[in-house]
Design a protein around this motif. Structure first.
Motif, PDB file in Angstrom:
ATOM      1  N   TRP A 391     -27.563  54.013  -9.157  1.00 15.27           N
ATOM      2  CA  TRP A 391     -28.786  53.891  -9.937  1.00 15.27           C
ATOM      3  C   TRP A 391     -28.675  54.846 -11.123  1.00 15.27           C
ATOM      4  CZ3 TRP A 391     -28.199  53.646  -4.846  1.00 15.27           C
ATOM      5  CH2 TRP A 391     -28.826  52.607  -4.139  1.00 15.27           C
ATOM      6  N   GLU A 395     -32.583  52.822 -12.262  1.00 14.88           N
ATOM      7  CA  GLU A 395     -32.343  51.380 -12.390  1.00 14.88           C
ATOM      8  C   GLU A 395     -31.040  51.031 -11.678  1.00 14.88           C
ATOM      9  OE1 GLU A 395     -31.197  47.998 -15.752  1.00 14.88           O
ATOM     10  OE2 GLU A 395     -31.828  50.010 -16.388  1.00 14.88           O
ATOM     11  N   GLY A 398     -27.537  50.058 -13.580  1.00 10.63           N
ATOM     12  CA  GLY A 398     -27.767  50.142 -15.023  1.00 10.63           C
ATOM     13  C   GLY A 398     -26.472  50.410 -15.769  1.00 10.63           C
TER      14      GLY A 398
END
Length: 565
Positions: A391, A395, A398
């Protein structure tokens, strides 16, 4: 060595030139861009040492230099310094002389062989005096290269070679002073000396831990891979290791609970395949010691070496300067490293999340914050899962080409092995943070000098000393359960993981129930024996990694756990 040099004058001139230079400042940070190794050899020059000198000059040092330069380790510069002690001269009781420093190229060819022009006809041997002055006499510039301005890191290994104990030539030099100098200057010490291990010439070396009662023995075995095996001995080393006179108090005690090792000079002198195996393993382990970083002001180092759970508790943690190697039994979020001043105020926070499985725990995930960016990484127990589980700024998966402005690379050597490297070179040449995954197990390695991590605090301890300090920066915590509990993430510290997991402070870290009793019971029921585990881990070479691997294989009952190292 067997090749004795008759041009004494040139050696003396070379030594005097080196001594006339300004000396290397161990306390100053390295500010260059090159990755450098410094091997400092302290050689006994008594009459019996010719063959051992030949081994260092013609075998060990060239092989070490070639491997360090190789793509496996990528050192741009390999420097070697040497000193001799014991040469009989009436005007110098301790008979110490600094021969000088030079370089090796990638083919293992030395630039100036005069630096290794040892004698073999000495008398008084004071190894403490020689080590002290051998470190002090390293010049600031070697072959025209200023170490601190050229190198981003200087990883240092000290090798003492002698077949006798020390003669008490100077009472103002003592073991505590020498041990502190070695640590402060960032060296790892290895001693090739007159030892007998279990009265067996095949036992040719040992790393000594546990305060002297937990040693990894290197044994020559022509039927084993690479002609050697390792095994553990939990007796006090003095009960089964013989020595010449005072070798133990003089030299062996300097490497207890340190990453260096003691090596049996008699095994080396025995010749044949045994001596060749000695050479191969000695070189392999020295290269790994150097490339792992030696800590100290101008060295690299500082590793959380997490290959998976360890019997009796996990993770395995090595502090800065390799001062301590310990385990923490518990489940919670922990501060591995934090430094709000990192990179001119960008700040660095590294948190690890541990998880209990029966009687051991492991690092389930790591979360790193630099500036305003947060990167969290975890593995997967599914052998068929080839997805990257990370993450960036909370996100999932990402964009990860860069992190806080630093390039990030990913490598996938197999379905359940993955490596992430955060390259810090734009601000700190040659420095990086590496996260390695093996199935669900996470390993984090910090590779950087004092300029990068010198102000950090956390589970890795104090950068300069490796002392395991409490949050007050003063109290030393020798109980590692207390140390882990002390560095549980507090509400005042940044939240880095994308999900909150139990427990969170003020809830205390969870502990396994009766970990040692459970371990004993499960080992009695296990299908994988300790011998099986040792065979599975023997290829690792590094004694600390072997210890961790054996425990982890036994705890998980999975011989494939060797892949986590």
């Amino acid at each position: 060595m067997k090749i004795y040099f008759s041009i004494v004058l040139s050696a003396a001139i070379f030594a005097n030139v080196a001594n006339a230079q300004s000396l290397f400042d161990y306390s100053a940070p390295a500010t260059g861009s090159a990755k450098c190794a410094l091997i400092n050899v302290i050689m006994d020059e008594s009459g019996s040492m010719g063959g051992d000198q030949t081994f260092l000059k013609n075998v060990a040092l060239p092989k070490m230099a070639t491997e360090l330069h190789s793509s496996n380790h990528n050192y741009s510069d390999v420097f070697v310094c040497s000193s001799g002690f014991g040469y009989s001269r009436t005007n110098n009781a301790q008979a110490y002389r600094h021969l000088g420093c030079t370089t090796y190229n990638s083919a293992g060819v030395i630039a100036n062989s005069t630096a290794l022009a040892w004698y073999a006809n000495g008398a008084i041997e004071d190894g403490w005096y020689a080590m002290k002055h051998g470190m002090q006499d390293v010049p600031s510039s070697i072959n025209g290269t200023d170490l601190l301005s050229h190198c981003a890191r200087v990883d240092k290994n000290l090798i003492l070679v002698t077949d006798e104990d020390r003669d008490d030539a100077y009472s103002n030099v003592d073991a505590t002073n020498i041990a502190n100098l070695i640590d402060t200057n960032g060296y790892i010490l290895n001693v090739i000396a007159n030892y007998g291990i279990n009265n067996n010439i095949n036992d040719f070396g040992m790393n000594i831990g546990g305060g002297g009662s937990n040693s990894t023995i290197f044994r020559f075995d022509s039927s084993a891979p690479d002609n050697h095996m390792t095994y553990q001995d939990f007796r006090p080393y003095e009960t089964y290791v013989t020595s010449f006179g005072g070798t133990h108090p003089h030299y062996t005690e300097l490497i207890v609970d340190k990453p260096g090792a003691a090596w049996n000079i008699n095994s080396l002198r025995s010749g044949g395949l045994r001596a060749q195996t000695f050479a191969d393993i000695f070189v392999d382990i020295k290269v790994k010691e150097i490339s792992n970083g030696t800590g100290g002001p101008s060295g690299g180092g500082g590793t959380v070496r997490v290959g998976g759970p360890e019997a009796g508790g996990d993770p395995h943690i090595t502090t800065w300067n390799h001062k301590e190697h310990y385990e923490y039994h518990g489940q919670c979020d922990l501060v591995m490293v934090k430094d709000p001043t990192f990179a001119d105020g960008l700040g660095l926070y590294v948190h690890i999340r541990t998880k209990i499985v029966r009687y051991w725990s492991y690092i389930q995930s790591v979360a790193i914050r630099i500036d305003d960016d947060v990167l969290e990484i975890e593995g997967s127990a599914d052998a068929h899962d080839d997805q990257a589980h990370y993450w960036k700024n909370f996100e999932y998966q990402g964009d990860l080409d860069t992190f806080a402005g630093f390039p990030v690379t990913q490598k996938l050597p197999s379905v359940y092995k993955r490596t992430y490297t955060i390259d810090l070179s734009s601000k700190f040449p040659g420095q990086e943070i590496t996260i390695q995954l093996y199935k669900e197990f996470v390993r984090v390695k910090l590779n950087g000098n004092e300029q990068v991590f010198g102000n950090s605090v956390g589970l890795l301890g104090d950068y300069k000393t490796g002392k395991t300090l409490a949050r007050d920066g003063v109290t030393v915590l020798d109980d590692f359960t207390d140390l882990g509990d002390e560095w549980q993430v507090l509400p005042s510290e940044p939240t880095l993981f994308h999900e909150i997991a139990h427990p969170q402070f003020p809830e205390l870290c969870l502990k396994p129930e009766d970990p040692r009793g459970e371990r004993k019971r499960r080992l009695e029921e296990s299908s994988i024996s300790e011998e099986d585990a040792e065979k599975a881990c023997v290829s690792l070479k590094d004694p600390l990694a072997i210890k961790d691997c054996v425990y982890d294989v036994l705890a998980t009952q999975d011989v494939d756990m060797v892949g986590a190292f």
